[in-house]
Design a protein around this motif. Structure first.
Motif, PDB file in Angstrom:
ATOM      1  N   ARG A  72     -31.780  -2.405 -61.413  1.00 51.39           N
ATOM      2  CA  ARG A  72     -32.978  -3.014 -62.005  1.00 51.39           C
ATOM      3  C   ARG A  72     -33.983  -3.353 -60.903  1.00 51.39           C
ATOM      4  NH1 ARG A  72     -32.675  -7.594 -64.244  1.00 51.39           N
ATOM      5  NH2 ARG A  72     -33.855  -7.242 -66.166  1.00 51.39           N
ATOM      6  N   SER A  73     -34.193  -2.398 -60.011  1.00 50.22           N
ATOM      7  CA  SER A  73     -35.065  -2.648 -58.862  1.00 50.22           C
ATOM      8  C   SER A  73     -36.540  -2.480 -59.191  1.00 50.22           C
ATOM      9  CB  SER A  73     -34.683  -1.711 -57.714  1.00 50.22           C
ATOM     10  OG  SER A  73     -35.493  -1.936 -56.579  1.00 50.22           O
ATOM     11  N   PHE A  74     -36.868  -1.611 -60.125  1.00 46.13           N
ATOM     12  CA  PHE A  74     -38.266  -1.250 -60.381  1.00 46.13           C
ATOM     13  C   PHE A  74     -38.758  -1.870 -61.684  1.00 46.13           C
ATOM     14  CE2 PHE A  74     -41.388   1.576 -62.370  1.00 46.13           C
ATOM     15  CZ  PHE A  74     -42.330   1.677 -61.370  1.00 46.13           C
ATOM     16  N   PRO A  75     -39.883  -2.621 -61.621  1.00 46.25           N
ATOM     17  CA  PRO A  75     -40.616  -3.110 -60.450  1.00 46.25           C
ATOM     18  C   PRO A  75     -40.059  -4.454 -59.998  1.00 46.25           C
ATOM     19  CG  PRO A  75     -41.827  -3.664 -62.415  1.00 46.25           C
ATOM     20  CD  PRO A  75     -40.581  -2.950 -62.878  1.00 46.25           C
ATOM     21  N   SER A  76     -40.672  -5.057 -58.989  1.00 45.15           N
ATOM     22  CA  SER A  76     -40.221  -6.348 -58.486  1.00 45.15           C
ATOM     23  C   SER A  76     -40.700  -7.464 -59.402  1.00 45.15           C
ATOM     24  CB  SER A  76     -40.747  -6.583 -57.066  1.00 45.15           C
ATOM     25  OG  SER A  76     -40.482  -7.907 -56.661  1.00 45.15           O
ATOM     26  N   LYS A 107     -38.204  -2.381 -66.093  1.00 41.11           N
ATOM     27  CA  LYS A 107     -36.873  -2.471 -65.498  1.00 41.11           C
ATOM     28  C   LYS A 107     -35.825  -1.816 -66.386  1.00 41.11           C
ATOM     29  CE  LYS A 107     -37.235  -6.639 -62.598  1.00 41.11           C
ATOM     30  NZ  LYS A 107     -36.661  -6.057 -61.373  1.00 41.11           N
ATOM     31  N   GLU A 108     -35.954  -2.014 -67.689  1.00 42.32           N
ATOM     32  CA  GLU A 108     -34.995  -1.438 -68.614  1.00 42.32           C
ATOM     33  C   GLU A 108     -35.268   0.038 -68.877  1.00 42.32           C
ATOM     34  OE1 GLU A 108     -32.402  -3.098 -69.492  1.00 42.32           O
ATOM     35  OE2 GLU A 108     -33.087  -4.978 -68.592  1.00 42.32           O
ATOM     36  N   THR A 109     -36.521   0.439 -68.743  1.00 40.13           N
ATOM     37  CA  THR A 109     -36.875   1.833 -69.046  1.00 40.13           C
ATOM     38  C   THR A 109     -36.583   2.768 -67.884  1.00 40.13           C
ATOM     39  OG1 THR A 109     -38.634   1.014 -70.497  1.00 40.13           O
ATOM     40  CG2 THR A 109     -38.749   3.330 -69.832  1.00 40.13           C
ATOM     41  N   PHE A 110     -36.842   2.304 -66.654  1.00 37.81           N
ATOM     42  CA  PHE A 110     -36.646   3.140 -65.465  1.00 37.81           C
ATOM     43  C   PHE A 110     -35.619   2.478 -64.546  1.00 37.81           C
ATOM     44  CE2 PHE A 110     -40.980   3.892 -66.935  1.00 37.81           C
ATOM     45  CZ  PHE A 110     -40.992   5.279 -67.048  1.00 37.81           C
ATOM     46  N   PRO A 111     -34.346   2.737 -64.733  1.00 34.47           N
ATOM     47  CA  PRO A 111     -33.322   2.136 -63.867  1.00 34.47           C
ATOM     48  C   PRO A 111     -33.371   2.722 -62.455  1.00 34.47           C
ATOM     49  CG  PRO A 111     -32.321   3.699 -65.384  1.00 34.47           C
ATOM     50  CD  PRO A 111     -33.758   3.588 -65.786  1.00 34.47           C
ATOM     51  N   VAL A 112     -33.582   1.846 -61.485  1.00 27.70           N
ATOM     52  CA  VAL A 112     -33.634   2.249 -60.081  1.00 27.70           C
ATOM     53  C   VAL A 112     -32.679   1.339 -59.310  1.00 27.70           C
ATOM     54  CG1 VAL A 112     -35.068   2.490 -58.019  1.00 27.70           C
ATOM     55  CG2 VAL A 112     -36.019   3.032 -60.278  1.00 27.70           C
ATOM     56  N   VAL A 113     -31.810   1.939 -58.524  1.00 29.17           N
ATOM     57  CA  VAL A 113     -30.841   1.171 -57.745  1.00 29.17           C
ATOM     58  C   VAL A 113     -31.554   0.468 -56.600  1.00 29.17           C
ATOM     59  CG1 VAL A 113     -28.728   1.286 -56.376  1.00 29.17           C
ATOM     60  CG2 VAL A 113     -29.028   2.783 -58.366  1.00 29.17           C
ATOM     61  N   ARG A 114     -31.198  -0.784 -56.357  1.00 31.98           N
ATOM     62  CA  ARG A 114     -31.790  -1.557 -55.277  1.00 31.98           C
ATOM     63  C   ARG A 114     -31.315  -1.029 -53.922  1.00 31.98           C
ATOM     64  NH1 ARG A 114     -33.865  -6.489 -57.350  1.00 31.98           N
ATOM     65  NH2 ARG A 114     -33.150  -6.938 -59.476  1.00 31.98           N
ATOM     66  N   PRO A 115     -32.067  -1.310 -52.863  1.00 34.31           N
ATOM     67  CA  PRO A 115     -31.628  -0.862 -51.529  1.00 34.31           C
ATOM     68  C   PRO A 115     -30.234  -1.362 -51.157  1.00 34.31           C
ATOM     69  CG  PRO A 115     -33.909  -1.585 -51.451  1.00 34.31           C
ATOM     70  CD  PRO A 115     -33.405  -1.933 -52.817  1.00 34.31           C
ATOM     71  N   ARG A 116     -29.886  -2.567 -51.569  1.00 30.78           N
ATOM     72  CA  ARG A 116     -28.567  -3.101 -51.276  1.00 30.78           C
ATOM     73  C   ARG A 116     -27.505  -2.512 -52.203  1.00 30.78           C
ATOM     74  NH1 ARG A 116     -26.939  -7.563 -48.262  1.00 30.78           N
ATOM     75  NH2 ARG A 116     -29.087  -8.212 -47.980  1.00 30.78           N
TER      76      ARG A 116
END
Length: 291
Positions: free
Chosen positions: A184-188, A170-179
């Protein structure tokens, strides 16, 4: 006089012989000790081929059986986690077509569920499988594969590995959540926790009933589905979390002999106990080791 004696002796001998013959005719036949027919199977192969030769054949057969068993166990249990992890990784480094599938799934959800509709059931399902994995063994009639001590070590190790992997990514690959409320969307994390508990349920209680593991996997799958319905995660986040959960449990079982050696917990004068702690804001472990 001599002739008379000879005649009397001859008559007496003939009478004794006849009586003996009649007695033998009335004796029952000897009883058979076994009705089993003697076949070639009754002969020992060791006598024909030698003990060393037969032992060599037995060792070769045992070695082949063990080799197939080890390959089957070591290979099969990592196939599904590897597929899940590969899919999640591909979504991060390959925008098309894997990443496009995330957008397509999200688009279909938005057509059927307005963004303001949320279902908090995923927060409960996340914790249900860990509680069941650890607690079912205390129910009379349900026997876990490992005792309380070893089960505690496996559960604690699995969740520590899971948290390190999931929240490290989560900290290494910041991904925006659908909302769109954070990156911190990746991974769940929800699915990682739920799948870790589900796989523990399968590994610990599959000898009691395979349906226990099936129930755990269904709850973990439902957790991932509701995370997407609530617009908290993309499909690749959910799949990656499932892979992390599976691989973390396998690491927990592989580390059990290592912890036995490190803590020396098989010695009579030493003891080890650990209790995992689950909460909405994180995971932890309390451990006590007596020297």
């Amino acid at each position: 006089m001599t002739l008379r004696r000879f005649t009397a002796a001859a008559i007496l001998f003939a009478a004794c012989s006849q009586a003996t013959a009649g007695q033998n005719d009335t004796l029952p036949p000897p009883a058979m000790t076994s009705s089993k027919l003697i076949t070639l199977d009754d002969f020992s192969p060791q006598a024909a081929y030698g003990t060393s030769y037969m032992q060599m054949l037995e060792e070769a057969a045992a070695s082949e059986k063990q080799r197939k068993t080890v390959l089957a166990r070591r290979g099969s249990k990592f196939i599904l986690p590897a597929i899940f992890l590969a899919y999640g990784t591909a979504a991060r480094f390959n925008q098309l077509p894997v990443r496009q599938f995330d957008f397509d799934i999200d688009h279909e959800i938005r057509k059927r569920n307005p963004p303001d509709n949320t279902y908090p059931i995923d927060n409960y399902l996340e914790l249900a499988t860990p509680v069941l994995a650890y607690g079912l063994g205390f129910i009379p009639g349900i026997e876990a594969k490992h005792n309380f001590r070893d089960r505690t070590i496996i559960v604690a190790t699995s969740f520590l590995v899971m948290e390190g992997l999931a929240y490290g990514l989560k900290e290494t690959f910041p991904v925006v959540r659908p909302r769109g409320w954070d990156s911190r969307s990746f991974p769940s994390g929800h699915v990682s926790v739920a799948m870790t508990g589900a796989h523990l349920m399968f590994r610990e209680y599959r000898d009691v009933s395979p349906w226990i593991g099936v129930a755990g996997y269904l709850m973990a799958t439902a957790t991932g589905a509701f995370r997407m319905i609530n617009y908290a995660h993309w499909l690749s986040d959910v799949v990656m979390g499932a892979g992390i959960g599976l691989i973390s449990v396998e690491a927990g079982y592989m580390m059990l002999p290592v912890w036995h050696s490190v803590f020396g917990i098989e010695d009579a004068d030493r003891s080890f106990s650990a209790v995992p702690a689950f909460g909405p804001h994180g995971l932890g472990i309390a451990a006590v080791y007596r020297f």
